[in-house]
Scaffold this motif. Structure first.
Motif, PDB file in Angstrom:
ATOM      1  N   ARG A  50      -4.729 -11.467  -1.755  1.00 13.63           N
ATOM      2  CA  ARG A  50      -3.311 -11.118  -1.657  1.00 13.63           C
ATOM      3  C   ARG A  50      -2.420 -12.230  -2.180  1.00 13.63           C
ATOM      4  O   ARG A  50      -1.376 -11.984  -2.777  1.00 13.63           O
ATOM      5  CB  ARG A  50      -2.972 -10.814  -0.194  1.00 13.63           C
ATOM      6  CG  ARG A  50      -1.514 -10.426   0.042  1.00 13.63           C
ATOM      7  CD  ARG A  50      -1.312  -9.997   1.480  1.00 13.63           C
ATOM      8  NE  ARG A  50      -1.676 -11.070   2.403  1.00 13.63           N
ATOM      9  CZ  ARG A  50      -1.752 -10.921   3.727  1.00 13.63           C
ATOM     10  NH1 ARG A  50      -1.522  -9.747   4.267  1.00 13.63           N
ATOM     11  NH2 ARG A  50      -2.064 -11.938   4.498  1.00 13.63           N
ATOM     12  N   THR A 103       3.475  -6.683   5.555  1.00  7.96           N
ATOM     13  CA  THR A 103       2.881  -5.582   4.786  1.00  7.96           C
ATOM     14  C   THR A 103       3.960  -4.791   4.059  1.00  7.96           C
ATOM     15  O   THR A 103       3.785  -4.389   2.903  1.00  7.96           O
ATOM     16  CB  THR A 103       2.083  -4.654   5.721  1.00  7.96           C
ATOM     17  OG1 THR A 103       1.048  -5.409   6.350  1.00  7.96           O
ATOM     18  CG2 THR A 103       1.456  -3.505   4.944  1.00  7.96           C
ATOM     19  N   GLU A 146       5.090  -6.905   1.008  1.00  7.09           N
ATOM     20  CA  GLU A 146       4.097  -7.079  -0.047  1.00  7.09           C
ATOM     21  C   GLU A 146       3.656  -5.772  -0.687  1.00  7.09           C
ATOM     22  O   GLU A 146       3.182  -5.776  -1.826  1.00  7.09           O
ATOM     23  CB  GLU A 146       2.871  -7.802   0.530  1.00  7.09           C
ATOM     24  CG  GLU A 146       3.187  -9.232   0.948  1.00  7.09           C
ATOM     25  CD  GLU A 146       2.051  -9.859   1.740  1.00  7.09           C
ATOM     26  OE1 GLU A 146       1.092  -9.135   2.062  1.00  7.09           O
ATOM     27  OE2 GLU A 146       2.121 -11.061   2.028  1.00  7.09           O
ATOM     28  N   LYS A 147       3.786  -4.656   0.011  1.00  3.75           N
ATOM     29  CA  LYS A 147       3.307  -3.382  -0.536  1.00  3.75           C
ATOM     30  C   LYS A 147       4.450  -2.383  -0.748  1.00  3.75           C
ATOM     31  O   LYS A 147       4.735  -1.976  -1.867  1.00  3.75           O
ATOM     32  CB  LYS A 147       2.241  -2.793   0.389  1.00  3.75           C
ATOM     33  CG  LYS A 147       0.975  -3.634   0.462  1.00  3.75           C
ATOM     34  CD  LYS A 147      -0.088  -2.996   1.345  1.00  3.75           C
ATOM     35  CE  LYS A 147      -1.356  -3.838   1.375  1.00  3.75           C
ATOM     36  NZ  LYS A 147      -2.398  -3.244   2.239  1.00  3.75           N
ATOM     37  N   GLU A 148       5.111  -1.988   0.333  1.00  2.00           N
ATOM     38  CA  GLU A 148       6.119  -0.929   0.211  1.00  2.00           C
ATOM     39  C   GLU A 148       7.291  -1.358  -0.651  1.00  2.00           C
ATOM     40  O   GLU A 148       7.797  -0.577  -1.461  1.00  2.00           O
ATOM     41  CB  GLU A 148       6.599  -0.524   1.609  1.00  2.00           C
ATOM     42  CG  GLU A 148       7.470   0.729   1.596  1.00  2.00           C
ATOM     43  CD  GLU A 148       7.729   1.262   2.994  1.00  2.00           C
ATOM     44  OE1 GLU A 148       8.703   2.006   3.157  1.00  2.00           O
ATOM     45  OE2 GLU A 148       6.956   0.926   3.922  1.00  2.00           O
ATOM     46  N   SER A 200       9.213  -9.356  -4.779  1.00  2.00           N
ATOM     47  CA  SER A 200       8.654  -9.251  -3.437  1.00  2.00           C
ATOM     48  C   SER A 200       8.375 -10.627  -2.856  1.00  2.00           C
ATOM     49  O   SER A 200       8.636 -10.883  -1.681  1.00  2.00           O
ATOM     50  CB  SER A 200       7.367  -8.421  -3.463  1.00  2.00           C
ATOM     51  OG  SER A 200       6.721  -8.441  -2.212  1.00  2.00           O
TER      52      SER A 200
END
Length: 670
Positions: free
Chosen positions: A218, A439, A442-444, A532
Motif C-alpha cells: 500500500r 481506507t 486510500e481507496k474511495e 489521496s
C-alpha cells in the motif's frame, strides 16, 4: 571499510555510463545554444534545466518495513565507508539503532564533506541540528505521548554525511516502521513517490505476515523499483526458508508460479544478516561482510544503478530534450518558408491575423474557470462521501464495540484497573474509526477523484488542441506553412505541450517532457493517488487512534464508570461510545474544511504549472511570428544569408539529435 574491497556499491555507481551522460549533456547544451540564437528563450531555459537535471543524476533510495526489522542496521551497513573520519560517538553508522523502535520520522541522507542535520517542519521551515544532537535526540521516547509532543512538528530530517555511496549521487532515506504509528506512515508513503527504488526489509523469525505485506504494498508508489531483503535472525537461508518466501511473496502476492528451486534473486529477493554486515563494514572485516550476504546484494543493486536505472534516467532527459528539439525544428522550418514567401502577401496576411494573435494571448485566462469548476465538483463529491462515511461510523461503532473483548475485562481485578480498561476501550474504538478513515482516503477517495481528473485532463487537452490549431492556421495564413508538409520530425503543438504538462499531475515536473510512466493519460491515474496522499497527510490528526485516547479524557471518564465490578465493562464501553460519538458528530464541521483546503492546494498547484507552460508557449510563438515577419521584410541578400544560417542550424540540430540517440545506445549497453 576496507580500501581494497574489489567491488562496492559506491564504485559501481561512480563508473555508471559516465561517457553517455557527458555526451548527452553536450548535445542538450548545444540545443540550448541553438534555441537561444533563435530567440526561443523559454525553450533554451528548459533545455538548460534539463541538462542540469541530467548531470545531477540524483538517485533516491528508501529503506522501509515494519519497526524492528533491521532497517536502520542495514542502512548503516550500506552507508559504511566515508570519505573522512566522522565522530559517531561509538555508533556503527549515522542511523540510530536500538532494541526498541527508534526511528522517529523520515531521514534523508545526502553527501556532504562536513556532517550536518536539518529538521524540516510541516510549515516548510528548517531548524539546524548538530550530528551529535541527532544521534541522541532523534530517538523515539518510550512514552508514545512524549514522542508525539517532541516530533509533532517535524516532517523529516535531512542529513549531510560523507558516505561514499552518497558521493555517487545517491540520496538514501531511513523510514519509521510502517505499523509503528499511523501519523508517520503517510510521510513514508509520500516519500516513496519521490524515490526511484525501495528496499523493503523483513525479518526471518517473524516473516511476511499478511498485514505486513499489505502495508508495504500500500505504501510503495507505483513505478518504484522494489528490492526485498529478508534479514536473517539466527538461521541460514535453507530451501525451506526460500520456499516459504517465494510462495508467500512471488506466488501469493505477485501471482507467480509455485516454488521449485528458482533463483530468488531473479525476483529481487535477497537474504542477509544486517547486524553482521554492519559490524563487518565498520570493523573493516570484508570476509564478514561477504558472509553476511551484503556483498552479493550490493552487486545486484549496483548493477541496477549502473544499467537499468541509468537507462531510465538518460531516456527520460534525452526524450525531454528531443521533444524540445522538435519545437526548435519547427521554428527553423517556419522561418525558412517565411524567407521565401512574397513580402507583400505576408505583410497583408500579418495585418489580418493580428487580432487573432492578440486574442490567443488571453487564452490562459480561461484556465482558472476550468480548474475551479472541476475542483468544486471534486470538493462536493469528496465532502458528501466523507459525511456518509462519518454517518456509517456512528451507526456501526456501537455494534463493533459490542463484539470486541477488552483484555482487562477478563481479569477478576478489573475493578482495580479501571483506567487500563478505559484505555483499552478508547484504543479499540479509535482503531476502528481511524482504519475506516484511512481506507476511505486510500481507496474511495481515489475512485472519486479519478473521473474528475480524467474530465479535467480532457478539457485541458481540448484547450491545448484548440490553441495548437489556431497557431497552425495562423502560420498557414502567413506563409502557407503546415505540419503535414514539414517532414516526419515535427511534433504537433498539442503533443509538445501535453507532454510537458502531463507529469504535473503526478507531481514531477522534471520528468514531464518524458510523459511520465504512462504518458499524458497515464499521469491522470497517478494523480488521483497523489491527491489521496495529500489528503492522508492533511487528515493525519484523524488517522491517528491517539486522537481518541488523550490522558485527560481517560481521567475524566473514570468517575462515570465508578462502582462495583458488575457491569463495569459495559459501563466503560458505553462511556467510550458516548465520547467517541461526540467527536464523530463534530468531525464533519472540523474536517470537511481541511479536505476542501487540501483539494484547493492540489488543484492550484496543477493550475499554476499548466498556466505557466501554456503562457510560455504563447509568448514564444508570438516572438517567433514577429521574427518571421521581420525576416520576410529584409532585402534579398539578407534573406539569403538568413537562409544559410538556418540551414546551418538545421544541420547542428540533426547532429545534436544523433548524439542523444548514441548516448541512449551506450546507456543500454551498460
Amino acid at each position: 571499510m576496507s580500501q581494497t574491497q574489489s567491488t562496492t556499491l559506491a564504485d559501481a555507481v561512480q563508473t555508471a555510463v559516465k561517457e553517455a551522460k557527458e555526451n548527452a549533456g553536450k548535445a542538450i547544451s548545444g540545443l540550448a545554444a541553438l534555441a537561444r540564437d533563435l530567440d526561443m528563450e523559454e525553450t533554451a531555459d528548459r533545455l538548460r534545466t534539463t541538462e542540469e537535471q541530467l548531470r545531477a543524476d540524483t538517485f533516491k533510495l528508501i529503506v522501509m518495513g515494519r519497526f524492528k526489522n533491521g532497517k536502520s542496521t542495514l542502512l548503516n551497513a550500506i552507508l559504511g565507508g566515508t570519505t573522512r573520519q566522522v565522530d559517531l560517538g561509538g555508533q556503527y553508522g549515522p542511523m540510530v539503532v536500538d532494541d526498541l523502535p527508534a526511528t522517529a520520522t523520515l531521514t534523508g541522507v545526502r553527501y556532504a564533506e562536513e556532517p550536518y542535520v536539518k529538521a524540516w517542519g510541516f510549515d516548510g521551515k528548517a531548524q539546524s541540528w548538530s550530528l551529535r544532537r541527532y544521534l541522541t535526540e532523534s530517538v523515539l521516547d518510550t512514552d508514545q505521548e512524549e514522542s508525539e509532543r517532541r516530533f509533532a512538528g517535524i516532517k523529516e530530517f535531512e542529513m549531510g554525511f560523507p558516505a561514499k555511496l552518497c558521493r555517487s549521487g545517491v540520496t538514501v532515506y531511513d523510514s519509521p516502521g510502517l505499523d509503528d504509528h499511523p501519523t508517520r506512515t503517510p510521510i513514508t508513503q509520500e516519500a516513496t513517490r519521490r524515490c526511484d527504488a525501495a528496499i523493503i526489509v523483513y525479518r526471518s523469525d517473524v516473516l511476511m505476515g499478511q498485514g505486513e505485506m499489505m502495508d508495504a504494498a500500500r505504501v510503495v508508489a507505483d513505478g518504484t523499483r522494489v528490492f526485498t531483503v529478508v534479514n536473517l535472525w539466527g538461521r541460514a537461508p535453507d530451501e525451506r526458508l526460500k520456499g516459504f518466501v517465494w510462495n508467500r511473496y512471488v506466488r501469493d502476492q505477485l501471482g507467480g508460479p509455485k516454488y521449485d528451486g528458482q533463483d530468488l534473486a531473479a525476483q529481487s529477493i535477497y537474504f542477509l544478516d544486517a547486524e553482521n554486515a554492519r559490524r563487518g563494514r565498520y570493523d573493516g572485516d570484508e570476509a564478514l561482510v561477504a558472509a553476511s550476504g551484503l556483498t552479493a546484494f550490493e552487486q545486484q543493486l549496483g548493477d541496477y544503478l549502473r544499467r537499468e536505472r541509468s537507462q531510465i534516467h538518460l531516456r527520460k532527459f534525452a526524450t525531454q530534450a528531443g521533444n524540445l528539439a522538435a519545437g526548435i525544428e519547427q521554428h527553423i522550418d517556419q522561418r525558412r518558408v517565411a524567407a521565401r514567401t512574397d513580402q507583400e502577401r505576408l505583410h497583408t496576411a500579418y495585418e489580418a491575423i493580428l487580432p487573432r494573435l492578440t486574442a490567443l494571448q488571453d487564452r490562459p485566462s480561461r484556465l482558472p474557470g476550468i480548474f475551479d469548476r472541476h475542483r468544486r465538483r471534486a470538493e462536493a463529491e469528496m465532502t458528501a462521501s466523507f459525511l456518509s462515511l462519518v454517518a456509517r461510523l456512528r451507526q456501526e461503532l456501537p455494534g463493533h464495540m459490542e463484539t470486541v473483548e477488552l483484555p482487562t475485562g477478563d481479569k477478576f481485578t478489573k475493578v482495580f484497573q479501571q483506567r487500563k480498561l478505559l484505555a483499552e476501550a478508547y484504543g479499540m474504538a479509535g482503531e476502528f474509526v481511524t482504519e475506516r478513515i484511512r481506507t476511505w482516503v486510500e481507496k474511495e477517495s481515489v475512485l472519486l477523484l479519478r473521473p474528475v481528473l480524467e474530465d479535467l485532463a480532457t478539457e485541458i487537452e481540448k484547450e491545448v488542441a484548440s490553441i495548437g490549431r489556431e497557431l497552425d492556421e495562423i502560420h498557414l495564413g502567413l506563409t502557407g506553412w503546415q505540419v503535414a508538409s514539414s517532414g516526419g520530425g515535427i511534433v504537433s503543438t498539442k503533443e509538445r505541450v501535453l507532454s510537458t504538462i502531463g507529469a504535473v499531475l503526478v507531481g514531477d515536473l522534471a520528468s514531464a517532457l518524458g510523459g511520465g510512466a504512462g504518458g499524458w493519460r497515464g499521469a491522470v491515474g497517478a494523480a488521483a493517488g497523489g491527491f489521496s496522499a495529500g489528503l492522508l497527510l492533511a487528515l493525519a490528526g484523524v488517522t491517528s487512534a491517539a486522537v481518541f485516547l488523550p490522558v485527560a479524557l481517560v481521567a475524566a471518564a473514570l468517575a462515570s464508570i465508578a462502582g462495583g465490578g458488575a457491569g463495569l465493562v459495559n459501563r466503560a464501553k458505553k462511556k467510550v461510545l458516548a465520547d467517541v460519538d461526540g467527536k464523530l458528530a463534530l468531525m464533519p464541521d472540523e474536517k470537511t474544511s481541511m479536505i476542501a483546503a487540501e483539494l484547493k492546494e492540489q488543484f492550484d498547484t496543477v493550475e499554476r504549472a499548466v498556466t505557466i507552460e501554456i503562457t510560455a508557449l504563447l509568448q514564444e510563438e508570438r516572438r517567433n511570428i514577429e521574427e518571421i515577419v521581420e525576416l520576410n521584410q529584409r532585402d534579398q541578400a539578407e534573406r539569403d544569408r538568413a537562409l544559410a544560417s538556418l540551414d546551418d542550424a538545421a544541420r547542428a540540430l540533426a547532429d545534436h539529435r544523433l548524439a542523444l540517440q548514441r548516448a541512449l545506445v551506450t546507456a543500454q549497453q551498460g
